[in-house]
Design a protein around this motif. Sequence first.
Motif, short mmCIF file in Angstrom:
data_model
loop_
_atom_site.label_atom_id
_atom_site.label_comp_id
_atom_site.label_asym_id
_atom_site.label_seq_id
_atom_site.Cartn_x
_atom_site.Cartn_y
_atom_site.Cartn_z
N LYS A 305 -12.24 45.39 32.39
CA LYS A 305 -12.25 44.80 31.04
C LYS A 305 -10.68 44.53 30.06
O LYS A 305 -10.07 45.82 30.16
CB LYS A 305 -13.19 45.92 29.93
CG LYS A 305 -13.48 45.38 28.33
CD LYS A 305 -14.35 46.01 27.84
CE LYS A 305 -14.65 45.56 26.53
NZ LYS A 305 -14.20 46.23 25.48
N THR A 306 -10.44 43.57 29.69
CA THR A 306 -9.32 43.57 29.00
C THR A 306 -9.46 42.76 27.41
O THR A 306 -10.35 42.18 27.33
CB THR A 306 -8.31 42.49 29.69
OG1 THR A 306 -9.01 41.43 29.83
CG2 THR A 306 -7.83 42.98 30.97
N SER A 307 -8.61 43.27 26.67
CA SER A 307 -8.60 42.83 25.15
C SER A 307 -7.12 42.44 24.85
O SER A 307 -6.17 42.45 25.62
CB SER A 307 -8.97 43.79 24.34
OG SER A 307 -8.36 44.94 24.49
N GLY A 308 -7.00 42.09 23.76
CA GLY A 308 -5.80 41.61 23.00
C GLY A 308 -5.62 40.09 23.40
O GLY A 308 -6.83 39.33 23.80
N GLN A 309 -4.52 39.64 23.14
CA GLN A 309 -4.20 38.26 23.27
C GLN A 309 -3.93 38.18 24.91
O GLN A 309 -3.06 37.86 25.37
CB GLN A 309 -3.01 37.77 22.54
CG GLN A 309 -2.97 36.33 22.21
CD GLN A 309 -1.70 35.94 21.27
OE1 GLN A 309 -1.03 36.83 20.71
NE2 GLN A 309 -1.50 34.64 21.35
N TYR A 351 -7.99 47.62 29.29
CA TYR A 351 -6.56 47.05 29.54
C TYR A 351 -6.17 46.34 28.25
O TYR A 351 -6.98 45.50 28.14
CB TYR A 351 -6.27 46.52 30.66
CG TYR A 351 -6.41 47.44 31.92
CD1 TYR A 351 -6.38 48.68 31.95
CD2 TYR A 351 -6.65 46.76 33.03
CE1 TYR A 351 -6.62 49.53 33.11
CE2 TYR A 351 -6.97 47.70 34.27
CZ TYR A 351 -6.81 49.00 34.45
OH TYR A 351 -7.00 49.92 35.35
N ILE A 352 -5.22 46.45 27.66
CA ILE A 352 -4.67 45.63 26.33
C ILE A 352 -3.57 44.92 26.71
O ILE A 352 -2.43 45.45 26.92
CB ILE A 352 -4.68 46.59 25.20
CG1 ILE A 352 -5.90 47.49 25.11
CG2 ILE A 352 -4.48 45.82 23.91
CD1 ILE A 352 -5.63 48.68 24.04
N TRP A 353 -3.70 43.49 26.55
CA TRP A 353 -2.47 42.58 26.43
C TRP A 353 -1.88 42.87 25.41
O TRP A 353 -2.70 42.90 24.02
CB TRP A 353 -2.92 41.38 26.67
CG TRP A 353 -3.45 40.88 28.08
CD1 TRP A 353 -4.73 40.77 28.48
CD2 TRP A 353 -2.63 40.81 29.11
NE1 TRP A 353 -4.80 40.54 29.75
CE2 TRP A 353 -3.41 40.54 30.16
CE3 TRP A 353 -1.35 40.81 29.42
CZ2 TRP A 353 -3.05 40.25 31.67
CZ3 TRP A 353 -0.73 40.58 30.86
CH2 TRP A 353 -1.65 40.33 31.87
N THR A 354 -0.62 43.14 24.96
CA THR A 354 -0.20 43.40 23.86
C THR A 354 1.54 42.71 23.86
O THR A 354 1.98 42.61 24.81
CB THR A 354 0.28 44.98 23.54
OG1 THR A 354 0.84 45.12 22.40
CG2 THR A 354 0.81 45.58 24.75
N ASN A 355 2.26 42.54 22.83
CA ASN A 355 3.33 42.10 22.54
C ASN A 355 4.36 43.45 22.20
O ASN A 355 5.56 43.37 22.28
CB ASN A 355 3.82 41.26 21.59
CG ASN A 355 3.14 40.00 21.89
OD1 ASN A 355 3.12 39.66 22.91
ND2 ASN A 355 2.64 39.22 20.75
N GLU A 356 3.80 44.62 21.75
CA GLU A 356 4.57 45.74 21.38
C GLU A 356 4.63 46.84 22.65
O GLU A 356 3.59 47.50 23.15
CB GLU A 356 3.63 46.48 20.42
CG GLU A 356 3.42 45.52 19.09
CD GLU A 356 5.05 45.33 18.51
OE1 GLU A 356 5.87 46.05 18.70
OE2 GLU A 356 5.15 44.43 17.65
#
Length: 522
Positions: A305-309, A351-356
């Motif tokens: 499972k992934t989230s974020g942009q 898992y989280i896609w992030t810019n930070e």
Amino acid sequence: MSQKNLMYVTLWLLVQLLVVEINCQMSAPYKPKTREKHTATLIDNKLYILSGRENNRIDVGKDFFYLEIPDKFNTQNLIWKDLSNIDILPPHYGAAAVKGGVDNNTLILYGGTNDTGAMDLVYTYSLQSNSWSIPKITGDDNLITIRKESLSGIVDNKGKMYLWAGSDDVSKKFHYVNNMLILDTINLNMGKGSSIGAPSGRSLYGATLLSDNTIIYMGGHTDIEQLLTLNPVYLYNTINDSWSTKTTSGKIPSGRVGLSVVPGLDDKRVIIFGGTPFTTDYADLTPEDSIYELSLDNFEWRIPKTSGQIPKSRMFHKANVIGKYMVISFGRGPSLESDILLLDISNNDEYIWTNEFDSSSLPTSPAPPPSSDTTSKPKVPSSEPPSTSSSSGVVPPSSSSRTVMIGAIVGSLFGGAALSFIGFFLYKWNKNRNARNYYNNDEYHGHEIVQPPNDTTNHQPRSAPSSDHQPRGTPASIIIKGGQKSANDKKLTLRELQQEIQDLKQIITQGNKQSTSSIRNN
Ligand SMILES: *[C@@H]1O[C@H](CO)[C@@H](O)[C@H](O)[C@H]1NC(C)=O
Ligand SMILES: *[C@@H]1O[C@H](CO)[C@@H](O)[C@H](O)[C@H]1NC(C)=O
Ligand SMILES: *[C@@H]1O[C@H](CO)[C@@H](O)[C@H](O)[C@H]1NC(C)=O
């Protein structure tokens, strides 16, 4: 203050000024070009990127730069530092690079191609001396003449670099091999591992080292049209040099090339990202089809499972695990990219896609030991802690900006003139006092407390017959002695100061367009 001390302090200040000036000029931001098939190597909290290929499938050039990984950063605001002006490698792509060497802090690059094959087999970049070398690789002639590209280089915890499969471009027509070369990055010897039970020859596969010292291999292709599946996967045991094959189950990803594979943070899984089916000219995978994970307990695939942009998929990128993130650099997706993507993989459930990027919850990596040379005999290890100013202080100026180059040249001219003047002054003073000849380095070493560090680690042409460098080096050495008092005020150790001066000399050398070919001969 005596005349002597005044002179030393003045000289020291001038050098500091020059250092500061160059430091300021380097802050001009560097914008890397888009690329694929580059290398990305994490050393000392810096992600080093080398070369690669551009859209027209031509080498991007002699690009060498890094991203210093701060505690926190945003991927929209990356500060790259350009080192291209000290790059001695021809433009190339498809090479394999790892962190290794005697100091375990050297970038080791093997193979790759620039379409002519006119490259050396191995290059090393020492973070200590900020310079590249071409080490002599020992080993069987049959092994040290094999150059491959589009392979993965995997380093184990003993400094051995495993170079399995890839395209053996000596034949110049995509000849896929399944040999296992093993480059010992410490003694620079090339050996060979077993091919018994190894999968068929291939390139652009995915691979990573697992916690039990096996390397997992998957995917890739043997021909433009012939994709290899991700079932089974192959394990190479680095301890007993043996291969095994694992049949996988679950949601098996379709065959793909140019994918990346990283171990999960709990060592119980590997995560794969991107790649291309490669059949219809670099077709992209859908985002839903681009990320999978394989359990190392039961070899079952699943889509995490992934989230974020959620970003578009990519191919021919690189991925490193830095802290709790899978850090994906450059690649094609479907157009070429010049950025990085971050996937926070700390929570196995999501898992989280992030810019930070935020390392505040990360374990701090231990400071690297003081390094020594990878091309010559290891030096007696120093008990001093590594100097902070040497690892992060002075970096050669960017060549991308004209003003920076002009600044550096003007700076070095100014510094050179000032140093020459003071050097001459010192010389006269010495002569008048009938003192020892400070310009003789051997004598200097003979009776002074300070040994210039890294004499052998510096690959700059020290003994080059350049009248420009000798006198500059000597007054710089003298200042160390006189500058001690003022240096203490600034909490600068002698070693740091020496390092700065050494770096400075290097910068000046480059500023003066000293030919890099002499580095080769070193
Ligand atoms: C490959 O490297 C060689 C040696 O530096 C150089 O002469 C040649 O032009 C390079 N080829 C390409 C395609 O860049
Ligand atoms: C090099 O450092 C890594 C950690 O970055 C460590 O796992 C590895 O064992 C070290 N290699 C050697 C040869 O000491
Ligand atoms: C190598 O080690 C692995 C794991 O310990 C074992 O399963 C395998 O049988 C060994 N292979 C050989 C050829 O000794």
